[in-house]
Design an enzyme around this catalytic site. Structure first.
Site, short mmCIF file in Angstrom:
data_model
loop_
_atom_site.label_atom_id
_atom_site.label_comp_id
_atom_site.label_asym_id
_atom_site.label_seq_id
_atom_site.Cartn_x
_atom_site.Cartn_y
_atom_site.Cartn_z
N ASP A 36 0.85 -1.18 0.00
CA ASP A 36 0.00 0.00 0.00
C ASP A 36 0.88 1.23 0.00
O ASP A 36 1.88 1.26 0.74
CB ASP A 36 -0.89 -0.01 1.25
CG ASP A 36 -2.09 0.88 1.09
OD1 ASP A 36 -1.91 2.09 0.83
OD2 ASP A 36 -3.22 0.38 1.20
N LEU A 37 0.50 2.22 -0.81
CA LEU A 37 1.31 3.45 -0.87
C LEU A 37 1.24 4.25 0.42
O LEU A 37 1.98 5.21 0.60
CB LEU A 37 0.87 4.31 -2.05
CG LEU A 37 1.41 3.86 -3.41
CD1 LEU A 37 0.69 4.56 -4.55
CD2 LEU A 37 2.92 4.12 -3.51
N LEU A 58 2.47 3.99 -10.69
CA LEU A 58 1.17 4.23 -11.33
C LEU A 58 0.05 4.20 -10.30
O LEU A 58 -1.12 4.32 -10.64
CB LEU A 58 0.91 3.17 -12.41
CG LEU A 58 2.05 2.89 -13.39
CD1 LEU A 58 1.64 1.84 -14.42
CD2 LEU A 58 2.49 4.16 -14.09
N GLY A 59 0.41 4.01 -9.05
CA GLY A 59 -0.60 3.86 -7.99
C GLY A 59 -1.16 5.22 -7.61
O GLY A 59 -0.42 6.18 -7.44
N ALA A 60 -2.45 5.30 -7.45
CA ALA A 60 -3.07 6.57 -7.04
C ALA A 60 -4.55 6.38 -6.76
O ALA A 60 -5.16 5.44 -7.27
CB ALA A 60 -2.93 7.61 -8.15
N GLN A 61 -5.11 7.29 -5.98
CA GLN A 61 -6.55 7.50 -6.02
C GLN A 61 -6.71 8.39 -7.24
O GLN A 61 -6.40 9.58 -7.19
CB GLN A 61 -7.01 8.18 -4.73
CG GLN A 61 -8.52 8.23 -4.53
CD GLN A 61 -9.27 8.94 -5.64
OE1 GLN A 61 -9.75 8.32 -6.62
NE2 GLN A 61 -9.37 10.24 -5.56
N THR A 105 0.35 14.01 -14.60
CA THR A 105 -0.95 14.06 -15.27
C THR A 105 -1.23 15.42 -15.89
O THR A 105 -0.79 16.45 -15.36
CB THR A 105 -2.07 13.74 -14.25
OG1 THR A 105 -3.32 14.19 -14.77
CG2 THR A 105 -1.86 14.44 -12.92
N GLU A 107 -3.85 16.84 -15.60
CA GLU A 107 -4.66 17.58 -14.63
C GLU A 107 -3.83 18.67 -13.94
O GLU A 107 -4.38 19.62 -13.38
CB GLU A 107 -5.25 16.63 -13.58
CG GLU A 107 -6.36 15.73 -14.11
CD GLU A 107 -7.65 16.49 -14.44
OE1 GLU A 107 -8.06 17.36 -13.66
OE2 GLU A 107 -8.22 16.21 -15.51
N TYR A 129 -7.00 16.05 -6.28
CA TYR A 129 -6.19 15.08 -7.02
C TYR A 129 -5.00 15.79 -7.68
O TYR A 129 -3.85 15.39 -7.55
CB TYR A 129 -7.05 14.39 -8.08
CG TYR A 129 -6.28 13.60 -9.11
CD1 TYR A 129 -5.73 12.37 -8.80
CD2 TYR A 129 -6.09 14.10 -10.40
CE1 TYR A 129 -5.01 11.65 -9.74
CE2 TYR A 129 -5.38 13.39 -11.34
CZ TYR A 129 -4.84 12.16 -11.00
OH TYR A 129 -4.13 11.46 -11.93
N LYS A 133 -1.00 15.54 -7.00
CA LYS A 133 -0.09 15.13 -8.08
C LYS A 133 0.98 16.20 -8.33
O LYS A 133 2.05 15.91 -8.84
CB LYS A 133 -0.89 14.88 -9.36
CG LYS A 133 -1.61 13.54 -9.36
CD LYS A 133 -0.62 12.39 -9.60
CE LYS A 133 -1.32 11.07 -9.84
NZ LYS A 133 -0.39 9.99 -10.21
#
Ligand code: GDP
Length: 332
Positions: A36-37, A58-61, A105, A107, A129, A133
């Site tokens: 888990d991150l 590549l792990g993220a909410q 991203t 975003e 988010y 990031k």
């Protein structure tokens, strides 16, 4: 190859099941570890045991709308999770061995300061988010500069595939319209369909992630197609793939899409005059990213990267998944 999976009470490995290997297989090429991150000791232990040459974070909410509902968790996983991985590399003395890819991203550009967006475009994040990031982006740059870690940011614009989560707009539309065509749902409720996105295919973008880690020097790259479409256009394409012609009328929250013609036999539940798309403000975001359009020139010039999937790749895969869904209504 090693992957990390979060523990859940249900099976959650569907997206990697095709490469999964039984633990009893000798010389397995793919290993999954519980992790888990949010758990630094766990990450450090996995990196110590596996001594990776390359780490792809590549792990993220990863859902923008959900990040407004769970901002603290999003920050913990997306921002501090990245720091935890970089710290594990440093703590274990892997700075010279392990190359690090950070999934940054589009975003980050949020309220865009120029169009198209490139590596030098100032960031203006518009969601918890994107703010998380942004920390991850800069901590990656910082660990590269401070500790000489080969660490890069790939600033990827939206990239889609049949494995895309079903609440992202592309899959929501293909899934929803094919269900409606089969009579399994009455109507698709959408948020801001004026939003413009630069949609590419995940296959091209993942190839570029790997290419970024094979260079002599670590650098950050924008990965995009350079073409943008609206969510409304995407709805129309999807409908067309099912043989449905849609006409939009009205404006704002009163905008609807009505079936005007049907060709073929993929939409047996519909007839001209049916209203199958409506707007529901619950899908509006508290702050929206209205337009994203990337300029991938640097990736093209420095790495020779160009998207191999055709320009309308989003449409093409969308058509495929739409047909699959329509052919298999029971799987919904
Ligand atoms: P994002 O670009 O990372 O936020 O990816 P999404 O696929 O979730 O959303 C793309 C765009 O579609 C955003 O501008 C959303 O506001 C817009 N959109 C409009 N209606 C919807 C909807 O019902 N669900 C989602 N997920 N997005 C929607």
């Amino acid at each position: 190859m090693h992957g990390i999976k979060r523990r859940a009470s249900h099976l959650n490995t569907q997206r990697v099941d095709h490469i999964y290997e039984d633990p009893h297989t000798e010389n397995r090429k793919f290993n999954l570890h519980y992790g888990d991150l949010t758990d630094s000791s766990n990450l450090t232990r996995i990196l110590r045991d596996t001594q990776p040459d390359e780490v792809y974070n590549l792990g993220a909410q990863s859902h923008v709308a959900v990040s407004f509902e769970a901002p603290e968790y999003t920050a913990d996983v997306d921002a501090i999770g990245t720091l935890r991985l970089l710290e594990a590399i440093r703590f274990l003395g892997l700075e010279k061995k392990t190359r690090f890819y950070q999934a940054s991203t589009s975003e980050l550009f949020g309220l865009v300061q120029e169009a198209p967006q490139r590596e030098t475009t100032p960031f203006y994040p518009r969601s918890p988010y994107a703010v998380a990031k942004m920390y991850a982006y800069w901590i990656t740059v910082n660990y590269r500069e401070a500790y000489g870690i080969y660490a890069c940011n790939g600033i990827l614009f939206n990239h889609e595939s049949p494995r895309r989560g079903e609440t992202f707009v592309t899959r929501k539309i293909t899934r929803g319209l094919s269900n409606i065509a089969m009579g399994l749902e009455p109507c698709l409720y959408m948020g801001n369909i004026d939003a413009l996105r630069d949609w590419g295919h995940a296959k091209d973008y993942v190839r570029m992630q790997w290419m970024m880690l094979q260079q002599l020097q670590p650098e950050d790259f924008v990965i995009a197609t350079g073409v943008q479409y609206s969510v409304r256009e995407f709805i129309q394409w999807t409908a067309k793939e099912l043989g449905i012609t849609l006409e939009f009328s009205g404006s704002g929250i009163d905008e609807v899409a009505t079936v005007t013609a049907i060709e073929g036999d993929m939409a047996p539940a519909l007839k001209p005059g049916d209203v199958i798309v409506k707007i529901d403000p619950r899908y509006f975001r508290p702050a929206e990213v209205e337009t994203l359009l990337g300029d991938p020139s640097k990736a093209k010039q420095n790495l020779g990267w160009t998207p191999e999937m055709p320009r309308t790749c989003a449409l093409k895969w969308c058509a495929r998944t739409t047909r699959q869904r329509a052919a298999m209504p029971c799987s919904s």
